[in-house]
Each structure stands twice: as C-alpha cells, then as structure tokens.
Design an enzyme around this catalytic site. Structure first.
Site, PDB file in Angstrom:
ATOM      1  N   ALA A  66      42.809  41.260   5.621  1.00 27.14           N
ATOM      2  CA  ALA A  66      43.004  42.708   5.695  1.00 27.14           C
ATOM      3  C   ALA A  66      42.831  43.290   4.298  1.00 27.14           C
ATOM      4  O   ALA A  66      43.079  42.606   3.294  1.00 27.14           O
ATOM      5  CB  ALA A  66      44.400  43.011   6.225  1.00 27.14           C
ATOM      6  N   GLY A 111      43.903  37.653   7.453  1.00 24.59           N
ATOM      7  CA  GLY A 111      43.305  38.210   8.673  1.00 24.59           C
ATOM      8  C   GLY A 111      41.887  37.697   8.926  1.00 24.59           C
ATOM      9  O   GLY A 111      41.418  37.693  10.069  1.00 24.59           O
TER      10      GLY A 111
END
Ligand code: DAK
Length: 260
Positions: A66, A111
């Site tokens: 992310a 992520g």
C-alpha cells in the site's frame, strides 16, 4: 480502455495487468486499485480471455504494498476506505472465474504480497524479494495476509514472517510454498508466458469449477466439500468440452475447448 496507473493488454487469450507506478515501486494507491478493478470487470465479460497475468512495471518491483506516503495524516474514514478497497482487490482476483497468475518480478511486500497471494499461481523471478513488512511501520497485514499466508504455509512460518517483517528471497518462498516456482531472471518472462498459454488452452469450465472448489473447500468440512465436488463434477461432465476432450483423446489430436 484508457488507464494511467496500469498497463492493460489482451492477446492470445491472456489479459495482462501491469501495475504501472515504477517510481513508487508500484505501490497501491486508490487510483491504481480502481483501475485494476475496472480491468477485472472487463475480463469478466470478455469470453476470449481465458487467463490473467498480474505483474509490475520496471525492473525492481511487483508491488511494494500500500502507498505508505498516502497514509500520512489519513483520517479514519479514508483509512477505512483504503482497507475496503484492498480487500475488494484481493477478493476480485480470488473470486474471478478465470485463473490468475502473479508474475512476481521484484519486491512483493505488504499489500503487494497480499495481492499476489490472492492470485491462483505465483511465479517469482529469482531476484524477487517478498515479505509481510507491515510490522516495521507499526501495522499488521490488512488485506488478508494474516489469513492467506497462514493458509498457504501454516501458522509457524506465517507468524515468523509477520512478527519479524523480514524479507525472503524467491528460492525460500518456493521452499515455503508461497510461490509455485522461482525462475532465473532471464527465463522469467518466457516461463510466465508458457504457463499462461498452457492454461489458456485448458477447458475453461473445468478450471472455473476447480478454482471454486479449491477456494471454498478449505473453509468447510471435508464431507461438505466432497459433496460440492460431486456437484461440480456433474456440471463439468455435462459440458461440450468434455465430449471434445474425449473425442480428441480417441482421435489422437489436441482438443479445442470452447468453454461450453
Ligand atoms: N509506498 C509509497 N512509496 C513507496 C513504497 C510504498 N509502499 N515503497 C517504496 N516507495 C517509494 C520510495 O519512497 C521511493 O520514492 P522517492 O523517495 O524516490 O520519491 C521509491 O519508491 C523507490 O524506493 P526506495 O528508494 O526506498 O528504493 P530502495 O531500493 O532503496 O528500497 C524497498 C526498496 C522496497 C526495500 C523500500 O522502498 C521499502 O522498504 N519500501 C516499503 C515497503 C513496505 O514496507 N511495504 C509495505 C507497506 S505497508 C491500510 C490498509 C492496508 C495497509 C496499510 C494501511 N489502511 C486501511 C490504512 C497495507 C500496508 C502495506 O502494504
């Protein structure tokens, strides 16, 4: 379709989604996730597409996770939105009724690794590095990493990776079962392409049903899963593709499957 943060290409039955923010190691921001979700919507309705490849632009990264910079000063509502989008992204790959290959060409962190783990198969270049590194910025995996990593490799090793946030190389990831294969860098693209082409020739309904059974079966009792398998087997056995497969076998030729 016009995209800014991904490259979306379709050829030979394969849709390739390339995460395209190399200057930020292909970190996921809201815009990037939105575009990937749009591409997946297109893939769902395009019958010519039999297999999906997800990879990263540039030489260094699949995705470094992310977008950490976008988290600065983030309100609770924005954080919730990002969390939901990441979840949606991973579920979109997991629930897509076509096989998805993560082609891990460099860093797959946080992520980025979670997105790769929601794909069906993972091929890593030998220079790739992987890790659930969230702990290093005071977080935990938030896009399914605590669950998908544990299901892939077991609690002992998942805890080690998530608590330490350390990076592992592609060979170690292969030994642990995080990736299917670690491939020398100079053979990486061709290996991914050959696997994708191979899957694109298989019977689409059989792959779709097998994917659903494997994904759902791990969440329910063996008895219930076997019952689902029986039903799935019945569906696949009623396809034209089965008849084509049987004819091709008898006639000693390659089958041509139509997904019917
Ligand atoms: N986000 C934003 N930018 C990133 C980034 C990231 N995750 N990773 C790298 N970059 C940027 C760097 O800042 C740098 O940009 P400039 O400073 O040049 O503008 C550029 O990419 C190149 O990176 P480096 O200069 O750092 O390159 P190195 O080769 O020196 O190092 C590295 C590569 C991968 C070891 C290093 O970049 C690194 O450690 N990156 C962070 C990796 C990481 O920890 N990833 C996990 C992120 S945490 C949430 C929901 C879910 C999540 C979070 C919140 N909410 C609901 C709020 C999930 C979190 C994660 O994924």
């Amino acid at each position: 379709m016009e995209f800014k943060h991904i490259i979306y290409e379709k050829a030979e039955g394969i849709a390739t989604i390339t995460l395209n923010r190399p200057e930020a190691l292909n970190a996921f921001n809201k815009e990037l996730i939105t575009e990937v979700l749009q591409a997946i919507e297109d893939i769902k309705t395009d019958e010519a597409i039999r297999v999906v490849v997800l990879t990263g632009a540039g030489e260094k990264a699949f995705s470094a996770g992310a977008d950490i910079k976008a988290m600065k000063g983030m309100t609770a509502l924005k954080a919730r939105e990002l969390s939901l989008m990441g979840e949606k992204l991973c579920l979109a790959f997991e629930n897509l009724e076509k096989p998805v290959i993560a082609a891990i060409n460099g860093y797959a962190l946080g992520g980025g690794l979670e997105a790769a783990m929601s794909c069906d198969l993972r091929i890593a270049s030998e220079n790739a590095r992987m890790g659930q590194t969230e702990i290093n910025i005071g977080l935990i995996p938030g896009w399914g990493g605590t669950q998908r990593l544990t299901r892939l490799i077991g609690a002992t090793k998942a805890k080690e990776l998530i608590y330490t946030g350390k990076l592992i190389d592609a060979k170690t990831a292969e030994q642990l079962g995080i990736v299917n294969m670690a491939v020398p860098a100079d053979k990486f693209k061709e290996t991914v392409r050959q696997l994708a082409l191979d899957l694109a020739q298989k019977a689409p309904v059989a792959i779709k049903v097998a994917k659903a059974l494997i994904n759902k079966g791990s969440e329910i009792s063996l008895d219930a899963a076997l019952a689902l398998e029986r039903e799935g087997f019945g569906v696949v056995a009623s396809t034209e593709d089965l008849q084509e497969g049987v004819s091709a076998f008898t006639e000693k030729r390659k089958p041509t499957f139509k997904g019917k």
